[in-house]
Design an enzyme around this catalytic site. Structure first.
Site, PDB file in Angstrom:
ATOM      1  N   ARG A   1      58.985  50.689  51.992  1.00 51.50           N
ATOM      2  CA  ARG A   1      58.797  50.327  50.569  1.00 51.50           C
ATOM      3  C   ARG A   1      58.253  48.907  50.375  1.00 51.50           C
ATOM      4  NH1 ARG A   1      63.683  53.261  49.884  1.00 51.50           N
ATOM      5  NH2 ARG A   1      63.178  55.344  49.143  1.00 51.50           N
TER       6      ARG A   1
ATOM      7  N   LYS B   1      43.369  44.001  46.767  1.00 52.16           N
ATOM      8  CA  LYS B   1      43.020  45.431  46.664  1.00 52.16           C
ATOM      9  C   LYS B   1      43.167  46.023  48.054  1.00 52.16           C
ATOM     10  CE  LYS B   1      39.900  45.717  42.724  1.00 52.16           C
ATOM     11  NZ  LYS B   1      38.526  46.026  42.271  1.00 52.16           N
TER      12      LYS B   1
ATOM     13  N   GLU C   1      27.525  39.552  49.707  1.00 49.43           N
ATOM     14  CA  GLU C   1      28.714  39.288  48.873  1.00 49.43           C
ATOM     15  C   GLU C   1      28.838  37.786  48.569  1.00 49.43           C
ATOM     16  OE1 GLU C   1      30.551  41.693  47.578  1.00 49.43           O
ATOM     17  OE2 GLU C   1      30.529  43.423  48.924  1.00 49.43           O
TER      18      GLU C   1
ATOM     19  N   LYS D   1      36.398  33.848  43.875  1.00 44.29           N
ATOM     20  CA  LYS D   1      37.206  35.074  43.813  1.00 44.29           C
ATOM     21  C   LYS D   1      38.635  34.738  43.398  1.00 44.29           C
ATOM     22  CE  LYS D   1      38.259  39.526  45.487  1.00 44.29           C
ATOM     23  NZ  LYS D   1      37.952  40.661  46.311  1.00 44.29           N
TER      24      LYS D   1
ATOM     25  N   ARG E   1      37.541  40.778  36.289  1.00 45.32           N
ATOM     26  CA  ARG E   1      37.458  41.144  37.711  1.00 45.32           C
ATOM     27  C   ARG E   1      36.324  42.136  37.960  1.00 45.32           C
ATOM     28  NH1 ARG E   1      42.200  41.814  42.299  1.00 45.32           N
ATOM     29  NH2 ARG E   1      40.722  42.230  43.963  1.00 45.32           N
TER      30      ARG E   1
ATOM     31  N   ASN F   1      32.024  43.473  40.680  1.00 46.09           N
ATOM     32  CA  ASN F   1      31.325  44.704  41.040  1.00 46.09           C
ATOM     33  C   ASN F   1      29.828  44.616  40.765  1.00 46.09           C
ATOM     34  OD1 ASN F   1      33.669  45.994  41.911  1.00 46.09           O
ATOM     35  ND2 ASN F   1      34.192  46.585  39.821  1.00 46.09           N
TER      36      ASN F   1
ATOM     37  N   HIS G   1      27.397  47.010  42.398  1.00 51.37           N
ATOM     38  CA  HIS G   1      28.171  48.105  42.972  1.00 51.37           C
ATOM     39  C   HIS G   1      27.864  49.469  42.348  1.00 51.37           C
ATOM     40  CE1 HIS G   1      30.268  44.868  44.919  1.00 51.37           C
ATOM     41  NE2 HIS G   1      31.143  45.670  45.483  1.00 51.37           N
TER      42      HIS G   1
ATOM     43  N   HIS H   1      26.988  51.819  45.051  1.00 54.44           N
ATOM     44  CA  HIS H   1      27.881  52.943  45.350  1.00 54.44           C
ATOM     45  C   HIS H   1      27.084  54.249  45.426  1.00 54.44           C
ATOM     46  CE1 HIS H   1      31.371  55.611  45.159  1.00 54.44           C
ATOM     47  NE2 HIS H   1      30.653  56.312  44.293  1.00 54.44           N
TER      48      HIS H   1
ATOM     49  N   HIS I   1      28.123  48.769  53.431  1.00 53.50           N
ATOM     50  CA  HIS I   1      28.555  48.468  52.065  1.00 53.50           C
ATOM     51  C   HIS I   1      27.859  47.204  51.521  1.00 53.50           C
ATOM     52  CE1 HIS I   1      31.114  48.031  48.559  1.00 53.50           C
ATOM     53  NE2 HIS I   1      31.410  46.808  48.952  1.00 53.50           N
TER      54      HIS I   1
HETATM   55  P1  NAD Z   1      34.417  46.856  59.077  1.00 53.40           P
HETATM   56  O1  NAD Z   1      35.808  46.467  58.914  1.00 53.40           O
HETATM   57  O2  NAD Z   1      34.118  48.270  59.402  1.00 53.40           O
HETATM   58  O3  NAD Z   1      33.756  45.905  60.175  1.00 53.40           O
HETATM   59  C1  NAD Z   1      32.409  46.114  60.529  1.00 53.40           C
HETATM   60  C2  NAD Z   1      32.239  46.244  62.049  1.00 53.40           C
HETATM   61  O4  NAD Z   1      32.294  44.957  62.634  1.00 53.40           O
HETATM   62  C3  NAD Z   1      33.319  47.078  62.727  1.00 53.40           C
HETATM   63  O5  NAD Z   1      32.727  47.835  63.725  1.00 53.40           O
HETATM   64  C4  NAD Z   1      34.230  46.024  63.350  1.00 53.40           C
HETATM   65  O6  NAD Z   1      34.887  46.488  64.499  1.00 53.40           O
HETATM   66  C5  NAD Z   1      33.233  44.943  63.708  1.00 53.40           C
HETATM   67  N1  NAD Z   1      33.766  43.581  63.749  1.00 53.40           N
HETATM   68  C6  NAD Z   1      34.624  43.024  62.880  1.00 53.40           C
HETATM   69  N2  NAD Z   1      34.782  41.716  63.153  1.00 53.40           N
HETATM   70  C7  NAD Z   1      34.026  41.461  64.242  1.00 53.40           C
HETATM   71  C8  NAD Z   1      33.762  40.287  64.983  1.00 53.40           C
HETATM   72  N3  NAD Z   1      34.244  39.099  64.622  1.00 53.40           N
HETATM   73  N4  NAD Z   1      32.947  40.383  66.061  1.00 53.40           N
HETATM   74  C9  NAD Z   1      32.392  41.586  66.398  1.00 53.40           C
HETATM   75  N5  NAD Z   1      32.578  42.721  65.709  1.00 53.40           N
HETATM   76  C10 NAD Z   1      33.393  42.652  64.638  1.00 53.40           C
HETATM   77  O7  NAD Z   1      33.527  46.534  57.787  1.00 53.40           O
HETATM   78  P2  NAD Z   1      33.582  45.389  56.667  1.00 53.40           P
HETATM   79  O8  NAD Z   1      32.188  45.294  56.175  1.00 53.40           O
HETATM   80  O9  NAD Z   1      34.264  44.164  57.112  1.00 53.40           O
HETATM   81  O10 NAD Z   1      34.489  46.044  55.539  1.00 53.40           O
HETATM   82  C11 NAD Z   1      34.126  47.228  54.883  1.00 53.40           C
HETATM   83  C12 NAD Z   1      35.341  47.818  54.240  1.00 53.40           C
HETATM   84  O11 NAD Z   1      35.858  46.887  53.315  1.00 53.40           O
HETATM   85  C13 NAD Z   1      35.096  49.097  53.472  1.00 53.40           C
HETATM   86  O12 NAD Z   1      36.095  50.030  53.794  1.00 53.40           O
HETATM   87  C14 NAD Z   1      35.215  48.677  52.017  1.00 53.40           C
HETATM   88  O13 NAD Z   1      35.697  49.721  51.195  1.00 53.40           O
HETATM   89  C15 NAD Z   1      36.197  47.556  52.116  1.00 53.40           C
HETATM   90  N6  NAD Z   1      36.125  46.577  51.003  1.00 53.40           N
HETATM   91  C16 NAD Z   1      37.284  46.256  50.397  1.00 53.40           C
HETATM   92  C17 NAD Z   1      37.282  45.303  49.390  1.00 53.40           C
HETATM   93  C18 NAD Z   1      38.580  44.887  48.748  1.00 53.40           C
HETATM   94  O14 NAD Z   1      38.544  44.147  47.779  1.00 53.40           O
HETATM   95  N7  NAD Z   1      39.695  45.303  49.282  1.00 53.40           N
HETATM   96  C19 NAD Z   1      36.075  44.672  49.013  1.00 53.40           C
HETATM   97  C20 NAD Z   1      34.912  45.020  49.679  1.00 53.40           C
HETATM   98  C21 NAD Z   1      34.939  45.985  50.695  1.00 53.40           C
HETATM   99  N1  GLY Z   2      35.748  43.587  45.698  1.00 53.95           N
HETATM  100  C1  GLY Z   2      36.031  43.691  44.310  1.00 53.95           C
HETATM  101  C2  GLY Z   2      37.377  43.204  43.919  1.00 53.95           C
HETATM  102  O1  GLY Z   2      38.100  42.686  44.750  1.00 53.95           O
HETATM  103  O2  GLY Z   2      37.753  43.314  42.783  1.00 53.95           O
END
Ligand code: NAD
Ligand code: GLY
Length: 379
Positions: A128, A150, A192, A234, A249, A253, A256, A260, A274
């Site tokens: 929890r 998020k 970003e 942010k 907030r 986007n 996006h 998307h 992304h």
């Molecule tokens: P990811 O986590 O898939 O990382 C991309 C690739 O890089 C992976 O293969 C990973 O293993 C590799 N990698 C990571 N760090 C590394 C390093 N230092 N050296 C070598 N390789 C490395 O992708 P991402 O772009 O970081 O994140 C995408 C995800 O984030 C999506 O699922 C998306 O929905 C989410 N997201 C969330 C938010 C939020 O606010 N929570 C905002 C934007 C995106």
């Molecule tokens: N990445 C969008 C948010 O955090 O609201």
């Protein structure tokens, strides 16, 4: 909101009773234990990473905890979006429970946005709710996903549709880990970074135009500065609208709605990352703003010029292999309707009155969107 010695910087996210620091700078991966120790309810953490990042940094992170007397377990998930699937989440939860955590155990997310979103959601529901720390290792995660709480996983109905707003206790962003990140991933994160300038910081956008190439080439000071500015932006937005209950907030986007749709059409896979989709989507949002007479055409051209110059995909034609993909405006609009930002079928767009002047609107006529998409497909 900012403090810190010359090489590292600290940005504070101000949330009553749940505020936290984002520490940014080179070489921090070996000091995570030291930063975390005062925040832990008990000297026990479980570090969750993926099978690309764990071999690179897992042992160093664990050693940093052990040096300050904190026991550090390690759990590894496959790299990539598939680790955010329901089944993968269930496997992770069972693996965590196998280790008999208690409510004072802290989870540590060591990786990109996938590991961060997954670990954050695991922390929100494990027993929890246990504390968690973000150690983002992609530029995208350092400037966006690790900050703001998020968290979530994917379902067959769409991405991030199950999740929670759940804030970390600490974020530690080591700029040196970006040295091992593939260039394409770095560029995706840069979209970003640039986004924050386009939303409401025209001076930062100008800085990006001038310094983006150095940052991408590895300039450490410029990386730290860009991550700090992004996190400040942010943190300010999250502090004012943590749960996206106003349109503030939602400004995050920018790019996006188009992005998307492009990601959905390419299957959220390697054809379009992304951040790349956000980059293309921001150029399209500025083009649409210019077409609607809201934004000077020169500003839209500037956005396209800079994002294209650093190497982000600006033309739909090249995505997923030249000419291979048959884009279709109607299908892209359908994807937009399925986006969780759409309210009762009305599309939500972040448009702009110029660089640094973004705003949210739900009043864009579908014809205008279709015309923009048709010319983007033809270009
Ligand atoms: P990811 O986590 O898939 O990382 C991309 C690739 O890089 C992976 O293969 C990973 O293993 C590799 N990698 C990571 N760090 C590394 C390093 N230092 N050296 C070598 N390789 C490395 O992708 P991402 O772009 O970081 O994140 C995408 C995800 O984030 C999506 O699922 C998306 O929905 C989410 N997201 C969330 C938010 C939020 O606010 N929570 C905002 C934007 C995106
Ligand atoms: N990445 C969008 C948010 O955090 O609201």
């Amino acid at each position: 909101m900012t403090s810190g010695a010359a090489s590292s910087r600290t940005v504070r996210v101000d949330l009553a009773g749940r505020g936290y620091d984002i520490v940014i700078g080179p070489g921090l991966i070996d000091r995570i234990g030291e930063f975390a120790a005062p925040l832990l309810a008990a000297p026990r953490v479980i570090v969750i990473s993926d099978d690309t990042v764990e071999p690179l940094y897992g042992a160093r992170v664990a050693a940093s905890f052990e040096r300050v007397g904190i026991q550090a377990g390690r759990v590894v998930v496959p790299a990539g979006e598939s680790s955010k699937e329901f089944g993968a989440f269930a496997r992770l939860m069972n693996e965590l429970l196998d280790r008999r955590p208690d409510r004072k155990t802290t989870l540590v997310a060591l990786g990109g946005g996938v590991v961060g979103d997954l670990t954050g959601f695991a922390a929100a529901v494990l027993l929890r709710g246990v504390d968690f720390i973000q150690v983002p290792t992609t530029l995208l995660a350092q400037v966006d996903s690790s900050v703001g709480g998020k968290t979530g996983i994917n379902t067959r109905h769409g991405k991030n549709l199950i999740g929670a707003f759940y804030q970390p206790r600490l974020v530690v962003a080591d700029t040196e880990v970006l040295d091992t990140l593939p260039r394409r991933e770095l560029l995706a994160g840069y979209a970003e970074v640039a986004k924050y300038g386009l939303i409401d910081a025209p001076a930062f956008w100008e800085w990006c135009e001038e310094n983006g190439p150095d940052l991408l080439a590895g300039d450490a000071a410029k990386r730290t500065y860009a991550i700090e500015q992004s996190c400040l932006a942010k943190a300010r937005i999250v502090a004012a609208d943590e749960r996206e209950t106003t349109d503030l907030r939602a400004l995050l986007n920018l790019g996006h709605t188009f992005g998307h749709a492009l990601e959905a059409e390419t299957g959220f896979g390697p054809d379009l990352l992304h951040g790349e989709a956000v980059g293309t989507g921001m150029a399209m949002a500025f083009d649409l703003s210019a077409r609607l007479g809201l934004c000077p055409a020169d500003d839209a051209a500037r956005v396209r010029r800079h994002l294209g110059a650093v190497g982000l995909p600006m033309r739909l034609r090249g995505i997923g292999g030249t000419n291979r993909r048959q884009w279709d405006a109607s299908r892209l609009i359908e994807h937009m309707r399925g986006d969780k930002k759409a309210e009762a079928g009305r599309l939500t767009f972040i448009l702009a009155r110029g660089i640094g002047k973004a705003f949210v609107t739900r009043d864009v006529k579908e014809d205008a969107v279709r015309a923009l998409l048709d010319s983007a497909i033809a270009a």
